[in-house]
Design a protein around this motif. Structure first.
Motif, PDB file in Angstrom:
ATOM      1  N   ARG A  10       0.826  -1.219   0.000  1.00 52.86           N
ATOM      2  CA  ARG A  10       0.000   0.000   0.000  1.00 52.86           C
ATOM      3  C   ARG A  10       0.854   1.260   0.000  1.00 52.86           C
ATOM      4  O   ARG A  10       0.496   2.243  -0.618  1.00 52.86           O
ATOM      5  N   ASN A  64       3.557   1.637  -1.484  1.00 52.19           N
ATOM      6  CA  ASN A  64       4.177   1.781  -2.800  1.00 52.19           C
ATOM      7  C   ASN A  64       3.187   1.911  -3.943  1.00 52.19           C
ATOM      8  O   ASN A  64       3.592   2.183  -5.071  1.00 52.19           O
ATOM      9  N   SER A  65       1.897   1.694  -3.678  1.00 53.22           N
ATOM     10  CA  SER A  65       0.902   1.727  -4.751  1.00 53.22           C
ATOM     11  C   SER A  65      -0.464   2.125  -4.224  1.00 53.22           C
ATOM     12  O   SER A  65      -0.884   1.655  -3.157  1.00 53.22           O
ATOM     13  N   SER A  66      -1.157   2.949  -4.985  1.00 59.17           N
ATOM     14  CA  SER A  66      -2.508   3.348  -4.589  1.00 59.17           C
ATOM     15  C   SER A  66      -3.538   2.268  -4.929  1.00 59.17           C
ATOM     16  O   SER A  66      -4.684   2.337  -4.517  1.00 59.17           O
ATOM     17  N   GLY A  67      -3.125   1.232  -5.669  1.00 61.21           N
ATOM     18  CA  GLY A  67      -4.057   0.192  -6.104  1.00 61.21           C
ATOM     19  C   GLY A  67      -4.212  -0.967  -5.133  1.00 61.21           C
ATOM     20  O   GLY A  67      -4.898  -1.935  -5.436  1.00 61.21           O
ATOM     21  N   TYR A  83      -6.220  -6.470 -14.845  1.00 57.69           N
ATOM     22  CA  TYR A  83      -5.013  -5.650 -14.786  1.00 57.69           C
ATOM     23  C   TYR A  83      -4.206  -5.936 -16.049  1.00 57.69           C
ATOM     24  O   TYR A  83      -3.173  -6.615 -16.008  1.00 57.69           O
ATOM     25  N   SER A 105      -0.438  -5.086 -16.292  1.00 55.82           N
ATOM     26  CA  SER A 105       0.451  -5.982 -15.541  1.00 55.82           C
ATOM     27  C   SER A 105       0.219  -7.449 -15.897  1.00 55.82           C
ATOM     28  O   SER A 105       0.830  -8.331 -15.291  1.00 55.82           O
TER      29      SER A 105
END
Length: 189
Positions: free
Chosen positions: A126, A128-131, A171, A174
């Motif tokens: 979390r 490192n990423s808002s997703g 996704y 990715s």
């Protein structure tokens, strides 16, 4: 009045006939276990974990019963690879994975990107990423992020959504699909 040529009949007609047949022949069950009913007396998953290099190819359900040793093997396979913590994986999630694997009709194993996530790992992701959701179903062993060689994100997501058994996240950037046994919903592109 428009006349149809043989080539337009064959292409449109075949596509229309295929679509109609698919709708009529589609299972009417509302969850992943329904897709697995009538598929024999066993349920099986076949997966590869790129993080650990491990493979799993196990029958986890026989004649109406989950196989305890196989389920323990699944829990270990789905562990948080960053710290080795294991957690019970919800059998509904495993059923969704098995059902979509059957629907995709492929000999290829799923590649597990992320299964169980410990609270520490989820917090790190979390930051490192808002997703990454604060209350991710990965924390409860109710979600998996997967890819499959030879199948697109769109194909995997359609198969998972057809189960109508949980959440399906696409996704494409990715190259993976999120599948969970939470409320039926979908997101992503």
């Amino acid at each position: 009045m428009t006349s149809l040529t043989a080539s337009s009949i064959s292409r449109r007609g075949l596509l229309g006939a295929f679509a109609a047949t698919a709708v009529v022949a589609a299972p009417t069950y509302s969850n992943a276990a329904g897709f697995l009913r009538g598929g024999g007396d066993i349920r099986r998953i076949k997966m590869y974990n790129g993080r650990t290099g491990e493979n799993i190819d196990t029958i986890y359900w026989i004649e109406g019963q989950y196989v305890g040793d196989a389920m323990s093997e699944v829990y270990r396979f789905f562990r948080d690879w960053r710290n080795g913590q294991t957690h019970e994986i919800d059998s509904r999630t495993i059923d969704i994975i098995a059902a979509t694997q059957n629907l995709l009709d492929s000999d290829q194993p799923y590649t597990l990107i992320s299964g169980y996530r410990s609270p520490q790992t989820n917090s790190m992701l979390r930051s490192n990423s808002s997703g990454v959701a604060r209350t991710s179903l990965h924390l409860r062993g109710q979600a998996a992020d997967l890819r499959m060689q030879g199948r697109s994100v769109a194909q995997m997501a359609r198969a998972a959504a057809a189960c109508r058994a949980g959440g399906v996240g696409r996704y494409s950037g990715s190259n993976f699909v999120h599948m969970d046994c939470g409320p039926v919903r979908s997101w992503g592109s």
